[in-house]
Design a protein around this motif. Sequence first.
Motif, PDB file in Angstrom:
ATOM      1  N   VAL A 293       0.855  -1.187   0.000  1.00 39.28           N
ATOM      2  CA  VAL A 293       0.000   0.000   0.000  1.00 39.28           C
ATOM      3  C   VAL A 293       0.896   1.244   0.000  1.00 39.28           C
ATOM      4  N   ALA A 294       0.619   2.166  -0.915  1.00 36.64           N
ATOM      5  CA  ALA A 294       1.334   3.448  -0.926  1.00 36.64           C
ATOM      6  C   ALA A 294       0.701   4.366   0.121  1.00 36.64           C
ATOM      7  N   VAL A 295       1.458   4.693   1.140  1.00 36.21           N
ATOM      8  CA  VAL A 295       0.907   5.480   2.244  1.00 36.21           C
ATOM      9  C   VAL A 295       1.285   6.953   2.177  1.00 36.21           C
ATOM     10  N   LEU A 296       2.306   7.303   1.405  1.00 36.83           N
ATOM     11  CA  LEU A 296       2.725   8.705   1.355  1.00 36.83           C
ATOM     12  C   LEU A 296       3.461   8.968   0.054  1.00 36.83           C
ATOM     13  N   ASN A 297       3.077  10.068  -0.621  1.00 34.22           N
ATOM     14  CA  ASN A 297       3.722  10.470  -1.877  1.00 34.22           C
ATOM     15  C   ASN A 297       4.622  11.688  -1.644  1.00 34.22           C
ATOM     16  N   ASP A 298       5.381  12.008  -2.679  1.00 37.78           N
ATOM     17  CA  ASP A 298       6.258  13.201  -2.676  1.00 37.78           C
ATOM     18  C   ASP A 298       7.276  13.161  -1.542  1.00 37.78           C
ATOM     19  N   VAL A 299       7.813  11.982  -1.258  1.00 35.03           N
ATOM     20  CA  VAL A 299       8.841  11.841  -0.223  1.00 35.03           C
ATOM     21  C   VAL A 299      10.209  12.007  -0.891  1.00 35.03           C
ATOM     22  N   ALA A 300      10.897  13.090  -0.561  1.00 34.45           N
ATOM     23  CA  ALA A 300      12.210  13.339  -1.159  1.00 34.45           C
ATOM     24  C   ALA A 300      13.293  12.496  -0.505  1.00 34.45           C
ATOM     25  N   ALA A 301      13.201  12.295   0.799  1.00 34.12           N
ATOM     26  CA  ALA A 301      14.205  11.507   1.516  1.00 34.12           C
ATOM     27  C   ALA A 301      13.592  11.000   2.817  1.00 34.12           C
ATOM     28  N   SER A 302      14.151   9.919   3.321  1.00 38.43           N
ATOM     29  CA  SER A 302      13.693   9.346   4.589  1.00 38.43           C
ATOM     30  C   SER A 302      14.911   8.874   5.365  1.00 38.43           C
ATOM     31  N   ARG A 303      14.846   9.029   6.680  1.00 42.23           N
ATOM     32  CA  ARG A 303      15.974   8.670   7.534  1.00 42.23           C
ATOM     33  C   ARG A 303      15.461   7.991   8.800  1.00 42.23           C
ATOM     34  N   VAL A 304      16.244   7.042   9.286  1.00 43.13           N
ATOM     35  CA  VAL A 304      15.934   6.370  10.538  1.00 43.13           C
ATOM     36  C   VAL A 304      17.189   6.402  11.403  1.00 43.13           C
ATOM     37  N   ARG A 305      17.036   6.814  12.653  1.00 41.13           N
ATOM     38  CA  ARG A 305      18.149   6.824  13.602  1.00 41.13           C
ATOM     39  C   ARG A 305      17.704   6.204  14.916  1.00 41.13           C
ATOM     40  N   ALA A 306      18.678   5.655  15.627  1.00 42.04           N
ATOM     41  CA  ALA A 306      18.417   5.054  16.933  1.00 42.04           C
ATOM     42  C   ALA A 306      19.259   5.770  17.983  1.00 42.04           C
ATOM     43  N   TRP A 307      18.665   5.952  19.160  1.00 44.42           N
ATOM     44  CA  TRP A 307      19.377   6.615  20.257  1.00 44.42           C
ATOM     45  C   TRP A 307      20.027   5.555  21.143  1.00 44.42           C
ATOM     46  N   GLU A 308      21.373   5.578  21.152  1.00 45.68           N
ATOM     47  CA  GLU A 308      22.128   4.662  22.008  1.00 45.68           C
ATOM     48  C   GLU A 308      22.593   5.420  23.247  1.00 45.68           C
ATOM     49  N   PRO A 309      22.180   5.011  24.438  1.00 45.49           N
ATOM     50  CA  PRO A 309      22.586   5.721  25.656  1.00 45.49           C
ATOM     51  C   PRO A 309      24.109   5.834  25.747  1.00 45.49           C
ATOM     52  N   GLY A 310      24.556   7.049  26.019  1.00 45.19           N
ATOM     53  CA  GLY A 310      25.984   7.300  26.134  1.00 45.19           C
ATOM     54  C   GLY A 310      26.685   7.554  24.818  1.00 45.19           C
ATOM     55  N   GLN A 311      26.017   7.287  23.685  1.00 42.85           N
ATOM     56  CA  GLN A 311      26.634   7.472  22.377  1.00 42.85           C
ATOM     57  C   GLN A 311      25.886   8.483  21.509  1.00 42.85           C
ATOM     58  N   GLY A 312      24.586   8.645  21.745  1.00 46.53           N
ATOM     59  CA  GLY A 312      23.794   9.595  20.962  1.00 46.53           C
ATOM     60  C   GLY A 312      23.097   8.917  19.796  1.00 46.53           C
ATOM     61  N   TRP A 313      22.693   9.741  18.821  1.00 42.26           N
ATOM     62  CA  TRP A 313      21.944   9.229  17.659  1.00 42.26           C
ATOM     63  C   TRP A 313      22.880   8.504  16.714  1.00 42.26           C
ATOM     64  N   ARG A 314      22.417   7.349  16.231  1.00 40.95           N
ATOM     65  CA  ARG A 314      23.164   6.568  15.254  1.00 40.95           C
ATOM     66  C   ARG A 314      22.269   6.296  14.055  1.00 40.95           C
ATOM     67  N   SER A 315      22.772   6.631  12.862  1.00 40.48           N
ATOM     68  CA  SER A 315      22.000   6.415  11.647  1.00 40.48           C
ATOM     69  C   SER A 315      21.868   4.926  11.364  1.00 40.48           C
ATOM     70  N   LEU A 316      20.713   4.550  10.849  1.00 41.88           N
ATOM     71  CA  LEU A 316      20.432   3.158  10.516  1.00 41.88           C
ATOM     72  C   LEU A 316      20.265   3.016   9.008  1.00 41.88           C
ATOM     73  N   PRO A 317      20.657   1.871   8.447  1.00 41.47           N
ATOM     74  CA  PRO A 317      21.253   0.730   9.142  1.00 41.47           C
ATOM     75  C   PRO A 317      22.716   0.986   9.501  1.00 41.47           C
ATOM     76  N   THR A 318      23.214   0.262  10.486  1.00 40.95           N
ATOM     77  CA  THR A 318      24.582   0.407  10.927  1.00 40.95           C
ATOM     78  C   THR A 318      25.201  -0.967  11.106  1.00 40.95           C
ATOM     79  N   VAL A 319      26.494  -1.042  10.878  1.00 40.01           N
ATOM     80  CA  VAL A 319      27.200  -2.316  11.048  1.00 40.01           C
ATOM     81  C   VAL A 319      28.072  -2.292  12.295  1.00 40.01           C
ATOM     82  N   ALA A 320      28.212  -1.112  12.902  1.00 34.97           N
ATOM     83  CA  ALA A 320      29.032  -1.009  14.103  1.00 34.97           C
ATOM     84  C   ALA A 320      28.317  -1.671  15.279  1.00 34.97           C
ATOM     85  N   SER A 321      29.089  -2.298  16.133  1.00 33.38           N
ATOM     86  CA  SER A 321      28.510  -2.957  17.304  1.00 33.38           C
ATOM     87  C   SER A 321      28.022  -1.915  18.299  1.00 33.38           C
TER      88      SER A 321
END
Length: 230
Positions: A170-198
């Motif tokens: 199902v197409a839920v949203l049009n006109d999306v120029a870019a999309s980003r996902v980040r995770a907050w790691e305590p003590g390290q801050g925001w990390r962009s996903l996907p990531t290969v670092a442990s």
Amino acid sequence: MMRTMRLPQTGFTLVEVMIAIALMAVLSVMAWRGLDSVTRANSMLEERTEGIALLLRALDQLDRDLALRATTELSSREVDALQAAADAGTNAADTKAATPPPAAELLPPAVQVRRQNGPPFFMEIIRAAPAAPGHWQRVQWWQRGNVLYRAAGAASASYPLPAPDDGARVAVLNDVAASRVRAWEPGQGWRSLPTVASARANATGLELAFDVRAAGSGGIQTFRRVIPLD
């Protein structure tokens, strides 16, 4: 003989009539332009409001999918191995046995973010099926081109869970120029996903950001939502 007195004629001359018509034409054009501007502004406002409403619905659905994610004892590597076995048609038990012990994971086992053959991001969530208590399903989110898609697989009571088919997309949203996902790691801050670092600790929050082209103006608006991970 009585003389007839001639009264002076009253009325507008041709020049006066033409001037009056010209003034009325100028006022009519000004009024039309003003009304047209108001109509266009109202139409643009309605388009933007509708676009924002669609975006909010998409973010709400993403939030709901994450809230219903499975709290399984399987590690994310085991889940990946089982799902890969299901997609490839191999023996899931043999694949699970060959899986090495997992390292520290940033995301919960039921949430995976990875790149897949072109899409800027691909997120898969294993969540409880609302319409089938005791069953689970795979829900996938991805961006292709300028469109954000969602697909939910069939509910199942055991692994491996079936992947969503093409009819579930199902197409839920049009006109999306870019999309980003980040995770907050305590003590390290925001990390962009996907990531290969442990990771040193489990993520406590997930940030979803979408750059959407505004209707009419063509400008880019960024919308961001942070979802806590309990």
